[in-house]
Design a protein around this motif. Structure first.
Motif, PDB file in Angstrom:
ATOM      1  N   ILE A  71       0.968  -0.563   0.479  1.00 21.65           N
ATOM      2  CA  ILE A  71       0.554   0.088  -0.327  1.00 21.65           C
ATOM      3  C   ILE A  71       0.726   0.868  -0.057  1.00 21.65           C
ATOM      4  N   SER A  72       2.068   0.895   0.578  1.00 18.70           N
ATOM      5  CA  SER A  72       2.593   2.538   0.878  1.00 18.70           C
ATOM      6  C   SER A  72       3.425   2.922  -1.158  1.00 18.70           C
ATOM      7  N   SER A  73       4.001   1.506  -1.027  1.00 14.68           N
ATOM      8  CA  SER A  73       5.035   2.226  -2.310  1.00 14.68           C
ATOM      9  C   SER A  73       3.490   2.646  -3.748  1.00 14.68           C
ATOM     10  N   MET A  74       2.068   2.033  -3.052  1.00 17.63           N
ATOM     11  CA  MET A  74       0.886   2.199  -4.502  1.00 17.63           C
ATOM     12  C   MET A  74       0.667   3.638  -3.919  1.00 17.63           C
ATOM     13  N   VAL A  75       0.872   4.515  -2.897  1.00 19.00           N
ATOM     14  CA  VAL A  75       0.343   5.610  -2.266  1.00 19.00           C
ATOM     15  C   VAL A  75       1.485   6.722  -2.085  1.00 19.00           C
ATOM     16  N   GLN A  76       2.457   6.261  -2.627  1.00 16.39           N
ATOM     17  CA  GLN A  76       3.454   6.861  -2.493  1.00 16.39           C
ATOM     18  C   GLN A  76       3.812   8.738  -3.679  1.00 16.39           C
ATOM     19  N   LYS A  77       3.119   8.214  -4.946  1.00 17.25           N
ATOM     20  CA  LYS A  77       3.170   8.946  -5.980  1.00 17.25           C
ATOM     21  C   LYS A  77       1.937  10.212  -5.570  1.00 17.25           C
ATOM     22  N   GLU A  78       0.607   9.682  -4.242  1.00 18.03           N
ATOM     23  CA  GLU A  78      -0.297  10.182  -3.906  1.00 18.03           C
ATOM     24  C   GLU A  78       0.149  11.376  -3.154  1.00 18.03           C
ATOM     25  N   TYR A  79       1.031  10.660  -2.550  1.00 18.02           N
ATOM     26  CA  TYR A  79       2.047  11.433  -1.216  1.00 18.02           C
ATOM     27  C   TYR A  79       2.289  12.391  -1.811  1.00 18.02           C
ATOM     28  N   GLU A  80       3.314  12.511  -2.683  1.00  8.48           N
ATOM     29  CA  GLU A  80       4.282  13.352  -3.525  1.00  8.48           C
ATOM     30  C   GLU A  80       3.169  14.848  -3.440  1.00  8.48           C
ATOM     31  N   GLY A  81       2.318  14.873  -3.681  1.00  8.70           N
ATOM     32  CA  GLY A  81       1.205  15.744  -4.218  1.00  8.70           C
ATOM     33  C   GLY A  81       0.318  16.583  -2.542  1.00  8.70           C
ATOM     34  N   LYS A  82       0.310  15.684  -1.951  1.00  5.11           N
ATOM     35  CA  LYS A  82      -0.207  15.861  -0.989  1.00  5.11           C
ATOM     36  C   LYS A  82       0.894  16.821   0.113  1.00  5.11           C
ATOM     37  N   ARG A  83       1.672  16.895  -0.155  1.00  4.09           N
ATOM     38  CA  ARG A  83       2.726  17.332   0.585  1.00  4.09           C
ATOM     39  C   ARG A  83       2.837  19.257   0.355  1.00  4.09           C
ATOM     40  N   ALA A  84       1.647  19.768  -0.099  1.00  3.46           N
ATOM     41  CA  ALA A  84       1.924  21.389  -0.653  1.00  3.46           C
ATOM     42  C   ALA A  84       1.121  21.037   0.946  1.00  3.46           C
ATOM     43  N   THR A  85       1.865  22.757   1.675  1.00  2.00           N
ATOM     44  CA  THR A  85       1.364  23.181   3.389  1.00  2.00           C
ATOM     45  C   THR A  85       0.097  23.668   2.804  1.00  2.00           C
ATOM     46  N   LYS A  86       0.097  24.265   1.448  1.00  2.00           N
ATOM     47  CA  LYS A  86      -1.074  24.994   0.903  1.00  2.00           C
ATOM     48  C   LYS A  86      -2.908  24.398   2.043  1.00  2.00           C
ATOM     49  N   TYR A  87      -3.523  22.609   2.041  1.00  2.00           N
ATOM     50  CA  TYR A  87      -3.489  21.888   2.682  1.00  2.00           C
ATOM     51  C   TYR A  87      -4.347  22.196   4.631  1.00  2.00           C
ATOM     52  N   PHE A  88      -3.377  23.407   5.097  1.00  2.00           N
ATOM     53  CA  PHE A  88      -3.798  22.957   6.590  1.00  2.00           C
ATOM     54  C   PHE A  88      -3.855  24.161   6.475  1.00  2.00           C
ATOM     55  N   SER A  89      -4.949  24.100   7.424  1.00  2.00           N
ATOM     56  CA  SER A  89      -5.304  25.264   8.054  1.00  2.00           C
ATOM     57  C   SER A  89      -5.429  25.069   9.738  1.00  2.00           C
ATOM     58  N   VAL A  90      -5.990  26.530  10.426  1.00  2.00           N
ATOM     59  CA  VAL A  90      -6.202  26.582  11.609  1.00  2.00           C
ATOM     60  C   VAL A  90      -6.834  26.761  12.764  1.00  2.00           C
ATOM     61  N   GLN A  91      -7.146  26.206  13.005  1.00  2.00           N
ATOM     62  CA  GLN A  91      -9.155  27.081  13.749  1.00  2.00           C
ATOM     63  C   GLN A  91      -9.401  27.604  15.004  1.00  2.00           C
ATOM     64  N   GLU A  92      -9.558  28.015  15.176  1.00  2.00           N
ATOM     65  CA  GLU A  92      -9.916  29.324  16.645  1.00  2.00           C
ATOM     66  C   GLU A  92      -9.478  28.918  17.476  1.00  2.00           C
ATOM     67  N   SER A  93      -9.953  27.807  17.801  1.00  2.00           N
ATOM     68  CA  SER A  93      -9.261  27.297  19.076  1.00  2.00           C
ATOM     69  C   SER A  93      -7.722  27.391  19.231  1.00  2.00           C
ATOM     70  N   CYS A  94      -7.275  27.671  18.570  1.00  2.00           N
ATOM     71  CA  CYS A  94      -5.606  27.855  18.713  1.00  2.00           C
ATOM     72  C   CYS A  94      -5.689  28.875  19.662  1.00  2.00           C
ATOM     73  N   VAL A  95      -4.507  28.604  20.290  1.00  2.00           N
ATOM     74  CA  VAL A  95      -4.557  29.004  22.127  1.00  2.00           C
ATOM     75  C   VAL A  95      -2.853  30.445  21.634  1.00  2.00           C
ATOM     76  N   GLY A  96      -2.091  29.911  20.663  1.00  2.00           N
ATOM     77  CA  GLY A  96      -0.180  30.050  19.919  1.00  2.00           C
ATOM     78  C   GLY A  96       0.426  30.328  20.911  1.00  2.00           C
ATOM     79  N   CYS A  97       0.608  28.872  20.948  1.00  2.56           N
ATOM     80  CA  CYS A  97       1.701  28.150  21.905  1.00  2.56           C
ATOM     81  C   CYS A  97       3.035  27.981  21.083  1.00  2.56           C
TER      82      CYS A  97
END
Ligand code: SF4
Ligand code: SF4
Length: 157
Positions: A71-97
């Motif tokens: 499975i790991s070798s099969m998803v390797q290509k997908e993983y490369e495409g998903k590494r973009a940090t633009k997909y992260f989001s931060v919710q209001e609950s963040c306390v800035g620690c």
């Protein structure tokens, strides 16, 4: 790993695998704390076996979880495409620690105006920031919120 070593004229002498809690929550669910505890406990004897084999300089294929490797070798290509940090989001609950920025192994996060900001286009997508956030405020691609957090209790980071 075998391919990388071969490119340097080296070879892998032994191959081992231990089944552990999969924290890659864009795909897997680790929201069941009791299951995580059981899986972590079950990994201990496997780890002991691998330690013994390495100490004995065992040579050969000792991976008893070949399905996961496939499975790991099969998803390797997908993983490369998903590494973009633009997909992260931060919710209001963040306390800035700042813990997420401090522990990111790729120094991809900086704190700006008290909130984490991804300053590199790509990261390792280890999800350490997501799993270590004390407020579970970091999410990825809208897929992780219901899938829990898990940090192996044996780690000291
Ligand atoms: S670890 Fe969580 S609460 Fe702390 S700064 Fe990062 S996102 Fe905010
Ligand atoms: S996923 Fe890992 S590498 Fe990417 S920003 Fe979070 S801690 Fe850093």
């Amino acid at each position: 790993m075998s391919k990388l070593l071969a490119a340097k004229g080296l070879s892998l002498q032994g191959r081992f695998a231990v089944r552990m809690v999969d924290t890659w929550t864009p795909m897997f669910d680790c929201s069941d704390a009791e299951k995580n505890r059981r899986d972590t406990e079950a990994a201990e004897p496997e780890i002991d076996t691998v330690i013994g084999q390495i100490k004995a300089k065992a040579v050969g294929e000792f991976n008893r979880h070949k399905g996961f490797s496939l499975i790991s070798s099969m998803v390797q290509k997908e993983y490369e495409g998903k590494r973009a940090t633009k997909y992260f989001s931060v919710q209001e609950s963040c306390v800035g620690c700042g813990l997420c920025a401090k522990q990111c192994p790729m120094e991809a996060i900086t704190m700006q105006n008290g909130k984490p900001t991804w300053t590199k286009e790509k990261c390792a997508l280890c999800l350490g920031c997501l799993h270590r956030c004390p407020k579970f405020a970091i999410q990825y691609a809208g897929k992780t919120e219901g899938r829990g957090q898990f940090v192996n209790p044996n780690t000291t980071l």
